[in-house]
Motif scaffolding. Sequence first.
Motif, PDB file in Angstrom:
ATOM      1  N   ARG A 152       0.848  -1.189   0.000  1.00 51.38           N
ATOM      2  CA  ARG A 152       0.000   0.000   0.000  1.00 51.38           C
ATOM      3  C   ARG A 152       0.887   1.243   0.000  1.00 51.38           C
ATOM      4  O   ARG A 152       1.729   1.421   0.873  1.00 51.38           O
ATOM      5  CB  ARG A 152      -0.887  -0.002   1.244  1.00 51.38           C
ATOM      6  CG  ARG A 152      -2.080   0.954   1.147  1.00 51.38           C
ATOM      7  CD  ARG A 152      -3.101   0.422   0.182  1.00 51.38           C
ATOM      8  NE  ARG A 152      -4.335   1.191   0.197  1.00 51.38           N
ATOM      9  CZ  ARG A 152      -5.277   1.074  -0.730  1.00 51.38           C
ATOM     10  NH1 ARG A 152      -5.122   0.217  -1.713  1.00 51.38           N
ATOM     11  NH2 ARG A 152      -6.371   1.783  -0.659  1.00 51.38           N
ATOM     12  N   VAL A 153       0.746   2.072  -1.015  1.00 54.96           N
ATOM     13  CA  VAL A 153       1.526   3.295  -1.108  1.00 54.96           C
ATOM     14  C   VAL A 153       0.580   4.465  -1.332  1.00 54.96           C
ATOM     15  O   VAL A 153      -0.589   4.285  -1.708  1.00 54.96           O
ATOM     16  CB  VAL A 153       2.562   3.222  -2.260  1.00 54.96           C
ATOM     17  CG1 VAL A 153       3.546   2.085  -2.019  1.00 54.96           C
ATOM     18  CG2 VAL A 153       1.871   3.077  -3.608  1.00 54.96           C
ATOM     19  N   SER A 154       1.093   5.659  -1.112  1.00 55.77           N
ATOM     20  CA  SER A 154       0.293   6.871  -1.307  1.00 55.77           C
ATOM     21  C   SER A 154       1.010   7.804  -2.273  1.00 55.77           C
ATOM     22  O   SER A 154       2.208   8.045  -2.140  1.00 55.77           O
ATOM     23  CB  SER A 154       0.073   7.600   0.027  1.00 55.77           C
ATOM     24  OG  SER A 154      -0.711   6.821   0.905  1.00 55.77           O
ATOM     25  N   VAL A 155       0.265   8.292  -3.243  1.00 54.33           N
ATOM     26  CA  VAL A 155       0.766   9.330  -4.136  1.00 54.33           C
ATOM     27  C   VAL A 155      -0.004  10.598  -3.789  1.00 54.33           C
ATOM     28  O   VAL A 155      -1.203  10.708  -4.044  1.00 54.33           O
ATOM     29  CB  VAL A 155       0.558   8.940  -5.617  1.00 54.33           C
ATOM     30  CG1 VAL A 155       1.038  10.064  -6.536  1.00 54.33           C
ATOM     31  CG2 VAL A 155       1.301   7.647  -5.934  1.00 54.33           C
ATOM     32  N   TYR A 156       0.692  11.539  -3.178  1.00 57.33           N
ATOM     33  CA  TYR A 156       0.033  12.745  -2.679  1.00 57.33           C
ATOM     34  C   TYR A 156      -0.278  13.734  -3.788  1.00 57.33           C
ATOM     35  O   TYR A 156      -1.296  14.424  -3.750  1.00 57.33           O
ATOM     36  CB  TYR A 156       0.903  13.411  -1.613  1.00 57.33           C
ATOM     37  CG  TYR A 156       1.294  12.479  -0.487  1.00 57.33           C
ATOM     38  CD1 TYR A 156       0.325  11.891   0.328  1.00 57.33           C
ATOM     39  CD2 TYR A 156       2.621  12.162  -0.249  1.00 57.33           C
ATOM     40  CE1 TYR A 156       0.677  11.020   1.349  1.00 57.33           C
ATOM     41  CE2 TYR A 156       2.986  11.294   0.772  1.00 57.33           C
ATOM     42  CZ  TYR A 156       2.007  10.726   1.561  1.00 57.33           C
ATOM     43  OH  TYR A 156       2.366   9.863   2.566  1.00 57.33           O
ATOM     44  N   ALA A 157       0.596  13.818  -4.779  1.00 56.92           N
ATOM     45  CA  ALA A 157       0.371  14.761  -5.878  1.00 56.92           C
ATOM     46  C   ALA A 157       1.232  14.368  -7.073  1.00 56.92           C
ATOM     47  O   ALA A 157       2.347  13.868  -6.907  1.00 56.92           O
ATOM     48  CB  ALA A 157       0.713  16.181  -5.442  1.00 56.92           C
ATOM     49  N   ILE A 158       0.687  14.583  -8.276  1.00 57.75           N
ATOM     50  CA  ILE A 158       1.447  14.450  -9.529  1.00 57.75           C
ATOM     51  C   ILE A 158       1.143  15.688 -10.357  1.00 57.75           C
ATOM     52  O   ILE A 158      -0.027  15.989 -10.626  1.00 57.75           O
ATOM     53  CB  ILE A 158       1.054  13.206 -10.344  1.00 57.75           C
ATOM     54  CG1 ILE A 158       1.039  11.942  -9.483  1.00 57.75           C
ATOM     55  CG2 ILE A 158       2.016  13.020 -11.510  1.00 57.75           C
ATOM     56  CD1 ILE A 158       0.586  10.705 -10.245  1.00 57.75           C
ATOM     57  N   ALA A 159       2.189  16.392 -10.756  1.00 58.45           N
ATOM     58  CA  ALA A 159       2.005  17.605 -11.559  1.00 58.45           C
ATOM     59  C   ALA A 159       2.713  17.443 -12.897  1.00 58.45           C
ATOM     60  O   ALA A 159       3.846  16.948 -12.956  1.00 58.45           O
ATOM     61  CB  ALA A 159       2.563  18.826 -10.819  1.00 58.45           C
ATOM     62  N   LEU A 160       2.043  17.860 -13.967  1.00 52.39           N
ATOM     63  CA  LEU A 160       2.633  17.841 -15.297  1.00 52.39           C
ATOM     64  C   LEU A 160       3.560  19.040 -15.446  1.00 52.39           C
ATOM     65  O   LEU A 160       3.142  20.190 -15.298  1.00 52.39           O
ATOM     66  CB  LEU A 160       1.531  17.877 -16.361  1.00 52.39           C
ATOM     67  CG  LEU A 160       1.992  17.952 -17.815  1.00 52.39           C
ATOM     68  CD1 LEU A 160       2.779  16.713 -18.201  1.00 52.39           C
ATOM     69  CD2 LEU A 160       0.785  18.136 -18.732  1.00 52.39           C
ATOM     70  N   VAL A 161       4.828  18.772 -15.744  1.00 50.32           N
ATOM     71  CA  VAL A 161       5.819  19.834 -15.918  1.00 50.32           C
ATOM     72  C   VAL A 161       6.010  20.164 -17.390  1.00 50.32           C
ATOM     73  O   VAL A 161       6.086  21.330 -17.779  1.00 50.32           O
ATOM     74  CB  VAL A 161       7.172  19.423 -15.281  1.00 50.32           C
ATOM     75  CG1 VAL A 161       8.231  20.484 -15.531  1.00 50.32           C
ATOM     76  CG2 VAL A 161       7.004  19.174 -13.787  1.00 50.32           C
TER      77      VAL A 161
END
Length: 310
Positions: A152-161
């Motif tokens: 179980r992992v958490s991805v808090y945010a992904i932003a397109l650069v």
Amino acid sequence: MVSKRNRRNVSGILLLDKPAGGTSNQVLQWAKRLFVARKAGHTGSLDPLATGLLPLCFGEATKVSGFLLDADKRYRVTCRLGQTTTTADAEGELLSERPVPALDADAVAGVLERFTGEHDQVPPMYSAVKHQGERLYRLARRGEEVDRRARRVSVYAIALVALGDDTLTLDVHCSKGTYVRTLVEDIGEALGAGAHVTALRRTGLGPFTGETLVTADELEAAAEQGYEALDALLLPPEAGLTGWPDVNLDADSAHFLCQGQAVFVPRAPRADWVRLFGPGGFIGMGVLLDDGRVAPRRLMVSKSSGEKRV
């Protein structure tokens, strides 16, 4: 070759800008030799392909490294769309190739949003996870594949650069144990093209998010100047615990706490973990008990006396 007896009891945290090509342990051993340090450890492996923030803990700061291992991470990753590889990065062999559909920033952002939050992620075969005592990547190199338990992992945010015709650059903020290579593979599949990592840079770890990093060249230059220049590059151990509340103790309370006794601290902060300070500076890490006392958990040792600091 310096004998163990002549190595130094240096303590502190080095925020190294890891170069590409070496493993985290290889980089650690190299830095340890430069410092002639008796004890050192890193705070979570980076792939050989990866660059960026690799905190190295020396001496008493190794007592902080476990907390940094559990900290969240930040990465900037560049992906090649339309190709998958055996390792999910540019070092692997090509597995498949597909045309890349026309993509715009809004469409990509919509896909990225689906990958934020908690997920069950299966570690890749090319990883340092152990199976029956052997690293998965060793099995993978022999052509073997085994079942892996999802984590179980958490991805808090992904932003397109940045978005190119067949490239994608992302900023990722995630929990410990998250494999960015696997995340990129999954995003590539969701975009209908497949993908693999071509560049990965760690930009943050726990409390360290915007500090200037020490490059390999700068570290070697400092080593040529001597121990004083090297030690000036180190942060104090407590820097790895930024964000924890501080408990300041008088001499008597610090003395009893360093003997392993819990002490009462008026108006102690309400927190699970605290940083402990006495008249002589940072003592170590403690916890707040239900009755309001503060108990020691990991204490620092004075370099000069070999005794716990007061």
